[in-house]
Every structure is written in structure tokens, then in C-alpha cells.
Design an enzyme around this catalytic site. Structure first.
Site, short mmCIF file in Angstrom:
data_model
loop_
_atom_site.label_atom_id
_atom_site.label_comp_id
_atom_site.label_asym_id
_atom_site.label_seq_id
_atom_site.Cartn_x
_atom_site.Cartn_y
_atom_site.Cartn_z
N GLN A 32 -15.94 -36.76 7.55
CA GLN A 32 -14.65 -36.10 7.78
C GLN A 32 -14.94 -34.61 7.64
O GLN A 32 -15.06 -34.10 6.53
CB GLN A 32 -13.60 -36.58 6.78
CG GLN A 32 -12.32 -35.76 6.75
CD GLN A 32 -11.61 -35.67 8.10
OE1 GLN A 32 -11.57 -36.64 8.86
NE2 GLN A 32 -11.11 -34.49 8.44
N GLY A 44 -4.41 -40.29 8.20
CA GLY A 44 -3.90 -41.23 9.19
C GLY A 44 -4.87 -41.33 10.35
O GLY A 44 -5.30 -42.39 10.75
N GLY A 45 -5.23 -40.15 10.85
CA GLY A 45 -6.17 -40.12 11.95
C GLY A 45 -6.90 -38.80 11.96
O GLY A 45 -6.48 -37.84 11.32
N MET A 46 -8.03 -38.77 12.66
CA MET A 46 -8.75 -37.51 12.85
C MET A 46 -9.16 -37.48 14.30
O MET A 46 -9.82 -38.41 14.79
CB MET A 46 -9.96 -37.44 11.91
CG MET A 46 -10.77 -36.15 12.07
SD MET A 46 -9.81 -34.66 11.66
CE MET A 46 -10.50 -33.51 12.86
N GLU A 47 -8.79 -36.39 14.97
CA GLU A 47 -8.88 -36.28 16.42
C GLU A 47 -10.28 -35.98 16.91
O GLU A 47 -10.46 -35.13 17.79
CB GLU A 47 -7.90 -35.21 16.91
CG GLU A 47 -8.20 -33.78 16.44
CD GLU A 47 -7.55 -33.38 15.13
OE1 GLU A 47 -7.22 -34.26 14.33
OE2 GLU A 47 -7.40 -32.16 14.88
N GLU A 71 -1.48 -28.24 15.05
CA GLU A 71 -0.64 -29.36 14.64
C GLU A 71 0.80 -29.29 15.12
O GLU A 71 1.40 -30.32 15.44
CB GLU A 71 -0.68 -29.51 13.12
CG GLU A 71 -2.07 -29.85 12.58
CD GLU A 71 -2.65 -31.14 13.14
OE1 GLU A 71 -1.90 -31.94 13.73
OE2 GLU A 71 -3.87 -31.33 13.00
ZN LIG Z 1 -3.00 -33.65 13.94
#
Ligand SMILES: [Zn+2]
Length: 605
Positions: free
Chosen positions: A142, A271-274, A321
Site C-alpha cells: 500500500q 476500502g479500495g486503492m486505485e 478524491e
Molecule cells: Zn479515492
């Protein structure tokens, strides 16, 4: 194709990187990584190709954190590899250590040979028992915001973009995947080759290794997951190809070839990582009814906002974001209807208000000052939801057709560039707010640099939620029992709003009545259970203690676990319960989650 204008990108100073970007720019990173699960280490070499920007550039300064560097060499076309002179600076708790390499005049590349620390902030190593299958270890990276430097020595600033290639060695039978070209049909022989031809900022370089299956979701999309989750993931994400089409119709072509998802084990902190071409996602969105797939719309939206047009520094994070939340809601609206997008918008504002009540006023501005601070501190709902409200305001001002045209132009104009808030503002004034009349109708400066939500901002509202509020009032007023409330057809969003609207203080019998009527404790929806557990903690309701403990031991997603610890920490009894659970749970948490919970509980080892 640029629409108009001569808005060019100014070079921004990034206070979160040591890199001397005004002298040297790395253009390509070539990685050689051996994944050592026993040692919790990557044994690695990174070869960086660079261009000199300044005429007299004679050093290259890289960001590192906790790397054990064993060799540094420079390379030139004439002389090949030569040992280089280098120095490693004193570590800063936020920034890590600068690696300063002296560059011979004809050098065009450097190679750094190194090992990562077992505690590297950007890596998580999971034992087999921490995975769904229970037989093989798992690791993942991450890198956002400034953790890439804990596994690669590089210019770790979102203001610089690189292409990359990698050779990765893993134990036999495990699959390695990266934010690059992945081959779902390649042999699992422990040797992998990746190429990422599109230039990306360092925080998007990503790697995961584990027992992973693959299912196609159409021609250019697919999902990787542990075998125990692959079928659930395949059906949960079946709308992914349709989401890509919707986003392309709105904002222009998808520029990254494939869009795949990787479902990680439950300890994934976000939640998520783009990560480009390969979104990393938490398994807590596998609700079984597609009710939490807005997260996929969000990560996909980053293929335009964030990955294509990138914040130049972390104080411009709202450009990533805020735009992405706005686009996420547009994708949800196109695919699932206005009512659902409205409900998600209202829930977003509720989350924003929760943060606004707790943040220092200076942290409620979009263009936040992060000097001397960890950029992760700027990752609040202000960047996400206040940013999205600003774009919504602009849309209302000029109309949707005009605003969509503007955004398409924006993504084209700045594609594969990193920009600051000032760059955006200049482009906005040149291409959207072109008349004095339109400029005066939206307080751009107040949105960007003022505290909280500007007065008179247009806010989302939901008719469906009005009906939910009626039912809450009936029950709270004693007019109806929980079992006789009209909840038929409620989706996850109505339930989340219902729980959020309940009075802070509820009696044990009221809580038992709710649980019996709606089976909240046994819900399989991680968001609904989270809301319910918050309520039961607040009211010291004992029958959900086991569920709370299991939840905190099973899940490591920070957004879901941190508020539960915060709520427990508010009373003495709750605090000791929190400490007991955390002692068991902490070894399974990602460092990002553990650091946050440590701060709440005053934990020290
Ligand atoms: Zn985002």
C-alpha cells in the site's frame, strides 16, 4: 485534445519528498524483487533511468524509509556500471531518510541494491491462517501516500511520473500481480515479468502475492481473489464492464487497457486503492447484493481523476478524491438510478459532518496545509465529500451538459500530468467560469480556502430517506413496534440511514426489540453491522459483545474498525474491553490501521 487555453502546469514544491525534482527527474524504474515470506522481506534491486533538468545537476536525491542498502551503482553508456558515492541521511519520523547519490557527468541511470525492513510501512505480510484458504501466505503493498519509499528507493512525490518494469520471484504456486500488465493465464512457476507503459506517480506502484484465482468480467475487465472468495467476487462485480462504459461515455476513453480488481484478505486497511489496471479492494464490500459496489465505481473513477490527472502534492489531495466521489455518484446514478445516488450522497454528507465536528477548523479547508505533518492526516471526508459538493455546486451553476463538457476537456488537457489546486483554479476560470456573472455566482476561493461548507451550498437530499425518518419517528414515539415498521424493500442505504437516525441513547429492551425484528447482529453486511455495533457500544449493550469481538478480529479495514475502538474508549469499561480485544487483533492489522488505533487507545508495546 486540449479544449482551449494556455493553462500550463506550474512546478509545485512537495514538502513530503526529499527529491530534487528541479534538477533531476526519474523517468523509468526497473525492479528486480524476490519475495521472502519467512523473512518478511523483499530482496531487491531498483534501476532508475533519469533526465537532468538543471544544467549542473550532479546529485540525485531519493526517498527511502527503513531500507537496508547494500550497493549503489551508476551506469553510463560508455562505462557500464560503476560503484557510486552515496550518503543516507538521518531518518525523519514522517519522511524517512534521503539517499543522496553523486552522479558522474555521463551517468543516465543508477542501480540501488537493497532489502526492505520486516516492518516496512508499505508492506503487509500475512500468515496462512490470516487468509481465506489458510494454506499459503499472502503479501501486498500500500504505497499511498508516502509508503512506496519503504519498498523502493525513488522520487516519492506525486509530482513526478514514471513507467516501470519488474521481475518478481515468489514461492512456487503463488501468483504475483502488479499495477501493470497482468497475464491471468500465465504459469504459476514463481517467476513473473511486468511492464507498465503508462507513466504513473510512485504511490500507484503496487504488488500483491498470494493464492489467487481469476475470473473474467467481460473482454477488458476481471477479478482476482483467493479461491474461497472468487465466485462471490465474480457475481458481486458483474456490473464492472458496464461501469467502464458509463464512465467512458461521460469522460472519454479509458486509457489503461485493462481494468481488473484484486480482492484482498480482510486486513486490507482501506476500502479500495486505485492502483492502475488493478484496483485493490477490501472483501468487506462483498455484501451479496451489489449494494456496496459504489466502491468499484469510485476506484474506477480514479482512472480519470487521480491516475490520469494527479494531485501534484498531498495538499492537493481533494483534486483526486473530490472529483472521484463526484464521478462515482454519476456512475452510480447512470447504472442504478438517481434515488440510489441521492441516498449515497446524503450518507456522504453525514460522514462529512461527523468529521467536520471533530477536525480543527484549519483542517476543514480543501487546500489543506500539511507542512511538517504526515500526509495521511489530510485524508478526511473534507477532501472527499466537501470536494464533491464543490463540483456539484459548479454543475448546478452551469448545467450538467456544460459541466460534463468541461470535465472531459479537463481530463484531456491535463492527462498524464500532476497538477496543483492553483492549476485547477486557473483552468476553471479560463474554461468554465468565463464571465464575471458566472464567477460571482460561485465563491471559488471560499470553497478552496474557507472553513467547512460554504453557506448556501446545494446539498443532496433523498425522498427515500424522508420515508425512513418517518418510520424512525413512529418507533421512537411509541406509535409502532419495530416489527410493525414498514421496511419492505429497504436497501442497505435505507438501513444505514435508519440506524444513523436512531436516538443516541436506547434502552436494553429497545435494542433487543430492534435486533429481534431486523436480525442486525447476524447481518452479513459489514457496513450495517458496523453501524449497529456502534449503537450497541454507545449503550453498553452486552448481547453483541461476541459479535463485536469477532468483527474486530476478522476485519482490518480502518474505516470500519477505528470508530468502534473510538466509541469503546469513551468509557472506562469500554476502554478495558477495547484493550483486551486489541491485544489479540493488533498482530493481524495493517500498520496503517494499527497506528490509528494505537493513537486512540494510547497503546504502546
Ligand atoms: Zn479515492
Amino acid at each position: 485534445m486540449p479544449e482551449t487555453g494556455d493553462v500550463t502546469v506550474e512546478r509545485a514544491r512537495d514538502v513530503h519528498s526529499y527529491a530534487n525534482l528541479d534538477e533531476v527527474r526519474v523517468t523509468h524504474v526497473e525492479l528486480d524483487l524476490t519475495v521472502l515470506f519467512e523473512e518478511r522481506q523483499l530482496r531487491a534491486a531498483a534501476m532508475l533511468s533519469f533526465e537532468r533538468v538543471g544544467d549542473d545537476a550532479d546529485v540525485l536525491v531519493l526517498d527511502t524509509r527503513d531500507l537496508h542498502i547494500t550497493a549503489v551503482e551508476s551506469w553510463s553508456a560508455l562505462g557500464g556500471f560503476d560503484p557510486a558515492t552515496y550518503a543516507i541521511g538521518m531518518p525523519d519520523p514522517v519522511l524517512g531518510s534521503p539517499l543522496t547519490i553523486t552522479l558522474p557527468p555521463d551517468a543516465t541511470r543508477v542501480r540501488v541494491t537493497y532489502e526492505t525492513s520486516p516492518d516496512a510501512s508499505g508492506l503487509q505480510w500475512l500468515l496462512p491462517e490470516q487468509t481465506g484458504g489458510g494454506e499459503h501466505p499472502f503479501m501486498f503493498t500500500q504505497s499511498q501516500a508516502i509508503h512506496a519509499r519503504s519498498w523502493i528507493p525513488l522520487q516519492d512525490s506525486p509530482g513526478v511520473r514514471v513507467t516501470y518494469g519488474a521481475r518478481v520471484k515468489t514461492p512456487d504456486g503463488l501468483r504475483a500481480v502488479m499495477s501493470a500488465g497482468n497475464d491471468p493465464n500465465g504459469p504459476l512457476d514463481g517467476s513473473y515479468r511486468f511492464d507498465m507503459p503508462q507513466p504513473i506517480p510512485s504511490y500507484l506502484i503496487a504488488l500483491a502475492v498470494g493464492e489467487l484465482d481469476f475470473r473474467a468480467l467481460g473482454d477488458r475487465a476481471g477479478v482476482y481473489a483467493e479461491p474461497s472468495l472468487i465466485l462471490a467476487a465474480e457475481s458481486e462485480f458483474e456490473d464492472t464492464a458496464a461501469m467502464i462504459e458509463v464512465a467512458e461515455q461521460l469522460y472519454g476513453p479509458y486509457r489503461w487497457d485493462r481494468y481488473d480488481l484484486l480482492v484482498l484478505p480482510p486486513s486490507f486497511p482501506f476500502g479500495g486503492m486505485e492502483n492502475p489496471r488493478l484496483t485493490f479492494a477490501t472483501p468487506t464490500i462483498l455484501a451479496g447484493d451489489k449494494s456496496l459496489v459504489a466502491l468499484v465505481a469510485h476506484e474506477l473513477a480514479h482512472s480519470w481523476s487521480g491516475n490520469l490527472v494527479t494531485n501534484a502534492t498531498w495538499r492537493d489531495f481533494w483534486l483526486n478524491e473530490g472529483f472521484t466521489v463526484y464521478i462515482e455518484r454519476r456512475i452510480v446514478e447512470a447504472l442504478y438510478g438517481r434515488a440510489r445516488a441521492d441516498m449515497e450522497g446524503v450518507l456522504g454528507v453525514e460522514a462529512l459532518n461527523f468529521d467536520l465536528e471533530r477536525l480543527d477548523s484549519s483542517d476543514t479547508v480543501l487546500h489543506i496545509n500539511l507542512d511538517g505533518r504526515d500526509p495521511d492526516e489530510g485524508m478526511t471526508q473534507v477532501a472527499y465529500e466537501k470536494g464533491a459538493l464543490f463540483l456539484r455546486q459548479l454543475e448546478e451553476l452551469v448545467g450538467r451538459t456544460e459541466f460534463d463538457r468541461f470535465l472531459r476537456g479537463y481530463f484531456n488537457h491535463f492527462s498524464f500530468q500532476s497538477i496543483t489546486t492553483a492549476d485547477f483554479e486557473a483552468y476553471l476560470r479560463e474554461n468554465l467560469l468565463v464571465t464575471d456573472a458566472s464567477s460571482s455566482r460561485v465563491a471559488v476561493d471560499e470553497w478552496l480556502r474557507g472553513f467547512g461548507i460554504p453557506e448556501g451550498a446545494s446539498m443532496p437530499s433523498s425522498d427515500a430517506f424522508t420515508l425512513v425518518e418517518e418510520q424512525v419517528a413512529y418507533w421512537v414515539g411509541g406509535d409502532r413496534t419495530a416489527a410493525s415498521l414498514e421496511v419492505a424493500g429497504w436497501t442497505t442505504f435505507e438501513w444505514l440511514h435508519f440506524l444513523a437516525q436512531l436516538p443516541q441513547s436506547l434502552s436494553t429492551s429497545q435494542l433487543a426489540e430492534l435486533d429481534q425484528a431486523f436480525e442486525l447482529t447476524s447481518s452479513g453486511n459489514a457496513e450495517i453491522v458496523h453501524q449497529w455495533l456502534l449503537i450497541t457500544i454507545r449503550n453498553a449493550y452486552l448481547p453483541t459483545r461476541d459479535r463485536l469481538e469477532r468483527y474486530l478480529l476478522d476485519i482490518g479495514r480502518r474505516k470500519l474498525v477505528l470508530p468502534l475502538y473510538q466509541a469503546m474508549a469513551e468509557t472506562a469499561d469500554g476502554r478495558s474491553l477495547a484493550m483486551n480485544i486489541y491485544r489479540q487483533a493488533r498482530p493481524g492489522y495493517h500498520p496503517i490501521t494499527a497506528n490509528s488505533v494505537d493513537a486512540v487507545l494510547g497503546w504502546s508495546e
